[in-house]
Scaffold this motif. Structure first.
Motif, PDB file in Angstrom:
ATOM      1  N   ALA A   1     -25.503   2.228  58.730  1.00 32.14           N
ATOM      2  CA  ALA A   1     -24.673   1.128  58.216  1.00 32.14           C
ATOM      3  C   ALA A   1     -25.191  -0.214  58.726  1.00 32.14           C
ATOM      4  O   ALA A   1     -25.265  -1.190  57.963  1.00 32.14           O
ATOM      5  N   GLN A   2     -25.574  -0.279  60.008  1.00 28.05           N
ATOM      6  CA  GLN A   2     -26.107  -1.529  60.558  1.00 28.05           C
ATOM      7  C   GLN A   2     -27.407  -1.913  59.865  1.00 28.05           C
ATOM      8  O   GLN A   2     -27.656  -3.087  59.595  1.00 28.05           O
TER       9      GLN A   2
ATOM     10  N   HIS B   1     -26.585  -3.399  56.440  1.00 32.61           N
ATOM     11  CA  HIS B   1     -26.071  -4.762  56.596  1.00 32.61           C
ATOM     12  C   HIS B   1     -27.192  -5.724  56.996  1.00 32.61           C
ATOM     13  O   HIS B   1     -27.255  -6.852  56.492  1.00 32.61           O
TER      14      HIS B   1
ATOM     15  N   ALA C   1     -29.245  -6.469  53.962  1.00 34.69           N
ATOM     16  CA  ALA C   1     -28.496  -7.352  53.059  1.00 34.69           C
ATOM     17  C   ALA C   1     -28.485  -8.789  53.565  1.00 34.69           C
ATOM     18  O   ALA C   1     -28.465  -9.733  52.773  1.00 34.69           O
ATOM     19  N   ASP C   2     -28.539  -8.960  54.896  1.00 34.52           N
ATOM     20  CA  ASP C   2     -28.573 -10.299  55.493  1.00 34.52           C
ATOM     21  C   ASP C   2     -29.984 -10.856  55.586  1.00 34.52           C
ATOM     22  O   ASP C   2     -30.197 -11.935  56.143  1.00 34.52           O
TER      23      ASP C   2
END
Length: 136
Positions: free
Chosen positions: A33-34, A37, A40-41
């Protein structure tokens, strides 16, 4: 990229091809999950076990030029975050170890990127190795 193969040539190939991260299949859901993210960033997350080898390989190919100096001196806390990033720690691990919030970790990372003129945490970690803050 998620793979079962912990081979340096896979890591190098994936990153050269534009992968925004590299995890082994046993990474677990929290790290996955990290990584999603982070991608995505616009950041990158590499498995901690791979990070140390990758950075050691980069430090062995020293260019002969001294590393760039920060545009402002790093604070004591930024130095602590710098070391943990170079060791391949996730934001959550850094927050837990330094007893600070995730948003504070992200704030320190943003400050490090600005001061070191780094585009991502991999470049932050490379700078730590180039300046001998981490020994390979």
């Amino acid at each position: 990229m998620i793979t079962t193969f912990d081979l340096d040539e896979y890591v190098h190939g994936a990153l050269k091809a534009g992968a925004r991260g590299f995890l082994l299949k046993d990474a677990g859901p929290a790290l996955l999950a990290q990584a999603i993210h982070a991608a995505a960033d616009g950041d990158a997350l590499i498995a901690p076990s791979v990070t140390a080898r990758l950075l050691a390989a980069f430090s062995d190919t020293h260019t002969g030029q001294p590393p760039a100096r920060p545009i402002e001196p790093l604070t004591r806390r930024e130095e602590e975050v710098l070391i943990t990033v170079a060791q391949g720690w996730t934001n959550s691990e850094i927050a837990d170890d330094l007893h600070i919030s995730l948003s504070t970790v992200k704030s320190h990372l943003a400050s490090l990127m600005r001061k070191l003129r780094a585009r991502n945490r991999v470049e932050i970690a490379m700078w730590a190795y180039e300046t001998a803050r981490i020994k390979s």
